[in-house]
Write an enzyme that holds these catalytic residues in place. Structure first.
Site, PDB file in Angstrom:
ATOM      1  N   GLU A 128       0.911  -1.262   0.080  1.00 27.10           N
ATOM      2  CA  GLU A 128       0.138  -0.064   0.130  1.00 27.10           C
ATOM      3  C   GLU A 128       0.949   1.398   0.048  1.00 27.10           C
ATOM      4  O   GLU A 128       1.587   1.196   0.691  1.00 27.10           O
ATOM      5  CB  GLU A 128      -0.927  -0.056   1.280  1.00 27.10           C
ATOM      6  CG  GLU A 128      -1.640   1.325   1.576  1.00 27.10           C
ATOM      7  CD  GLU A 128      -2.719   1.626   0.388  1.00 27.10           C
ATOM      8  OE1 GLU A 128      -3.710   0.764   0.220  1.00 27.10           O
ATOM      9  OE2 GLU A 128      -2.546   2.819  -0.292  1.00 27.10           O
ATOM     10  N   ASP A 178      -6.383  -5.007  -5.000  1.00 25.01           N
ATOM     11  CA  ASP A 178      -7.836  -4.062  -4.574  1.00 25.01           C
ATOM     12  C   ASP A 178      -7.649  -2.803  -4.938  1.00 25.01           C
ATOM     13  O   ASP A 178      -7.533  -1.772  -4.105  1.00 25.01           O
ATOM     14  CB  ASP A 178      -7.979  -4.342  -3.000  1.00 25.01           C
ATOM     15  CG  ASP A 178      -9.270  -3.739  -2.405  1.00 25.01           C
ATOM     16  OD1 ASP A 178     -10.043  -3.214  -3.361  1.00 25.01           O
ATOM     17  OD2 ASP A 178      -9.359  -3.828  -1.340  1.00 25.01           O
TER      18      ASP A 178
END
Ligand code: SPD
Length: 328
Positions: A128, A178
């Site tokens: 991330e 995602d």
């Protein structure tokens, strides 16, 4: 109320007690949610620019707390399971023995919370770029999100996902991407070059599952992604789920494999015990997710019907889920 909306300026997208999504990617329509309280000051919990994106968290009247990035709803407490359960258990239950999982994006912890239910998974790498998303998710969302980030199998990498994946070779059994939408920071994750990098980063028999938008709005994009995945991987299919707070209430995933035994992700190869306790995913919603409306199936050239062997497999899967046993 804790809010970092210190400058007291109106929060973009919020007006007259309602939040409305930005419409850049879905022209001519705007989804709106009522705030829990008409007052923006009372309902907005967090609003800040992280340097990567604008992050907003607010309390809604009917959907619990809501996470918004750059004006687009990412999750609500009420319906997130319809997305995260499918995004995770479709690939992980299709793989016979996933040990090493990479989550691309997903700093909000929704995917992580589902992955950690699989006991066979020994390592989880979450890539991330924006640590503020994780801080906010831990602070404003349910306790089990906080718990998920304490999982000893987890390694968090703060990096650009495309760079990270490009440097990996035959490492992951499952990669779950995602990503956000195709306009903005996630744009490069919708390009064929990224699919090639994911292929190389997968172990033999590996599977990827990528957020692949709604067929009501992005059918051209889905068709391109589906075609390019079919060129790169041994097999690739689009699967669909329903999420009321995503545009048109429908979103899908590309599931592509490097060479699973069955040559498809259409059926689970195992049904872990915890599946009985989930809210959306079960072996039947797994198989149904790959059955598409005619206009989508035709456009993608994706077959909707099973052959005779599949009918047998379906029956075995139904029986095992109901009797809580292992698929043979
Ligand atoms: N248009 C909405 C797409 C949202 C994709 N990302 C969701 C993140 C949830 N973990």
């Amino acid at each position: 109320m804790t809010t970092t909306n210190n400058n007291k300026q109106a929060v973009p997208g919020i007006r007259d007690g309602w939040f409305s999504e930005t419409e850049a990617m879905w022209p001519g329509q705007k989804f709106s949610l009522a705030l829990e309280e008409f007052s923006e000051q009372k309902s907005v919990l967090f609003h800040q620019d992280s340097g990567h994106q604008k992050i907003l968290v607010f309390r809604s009247a009917q959907y619990g707390n809501v996470l918004v990035l750059d004006g687009v709803i990412q999750l609500t407490e009420r319906d997130e399971f319809a997305f995260h359960e499918m995004m995770v258990h479709l690939p992980l239950c299709s793989h016979p023995n996933p040990k090493s999982v990479c989550i691309v994006g997903g700093g909000d912890g929704g995917v992580l919370r589902q992955v950690r239910k699989h006991k066979c998974v020994k390592s989880i790498t979450l890539v991330e770029i924006d640590p503020m998303v994780t801080q906010v998710a831990k602070q404003y969302f349910r306790q089990d999100i906080r718990d998920a980030f304490e999982d000893p199998r987890l390694t968090i990498v703060q990096d650009d996902a495309a760079n990270f994946i490009a440097a990996r070779e035959a490492e992951f059994d499952v990669i779950i991407t995602d990503n956000g939408d195709p306009i903005g920071p996630a744009q490069s994750l919708f390009e064929p070059a990224f699919y090639e990098k994911m292929y190389n980063a997968l172990a033999p028999e590996g599977i990827v599952c990528v957020q692949a938008e709604s067929f009501w709005i992005h059918l051209d994009l889905i068709s391109d992604l589906h075609a390019c995945s079919n060129e790169i991987f041994s097999h690739a299919e689009y699967a669909s789920t329903m999420v009321p707070t995503y545009p048109c209430g429908q979103i899908g995933f590309i599931l592509a494999g490097k060479g699973t035994k069955s040559g498809t992700c259409r059926r689970p190869t195992r049904i872990p015990d915890f599946v009985q306790d989930l809210q959306w995913y079960n072996p039947q919603t797994h198989m149904a997710a790959f059955v598409l409306p005619t206009f989508v199936a035709k456009r993608l050239g994706q077959c909707n019907h099973d052959d005779d062997d599949d009918a047998d497999a379906r029956e075995r899967i139904d029986r095992c889920f109901l009797d809580n046993c292992t698929i043979s």
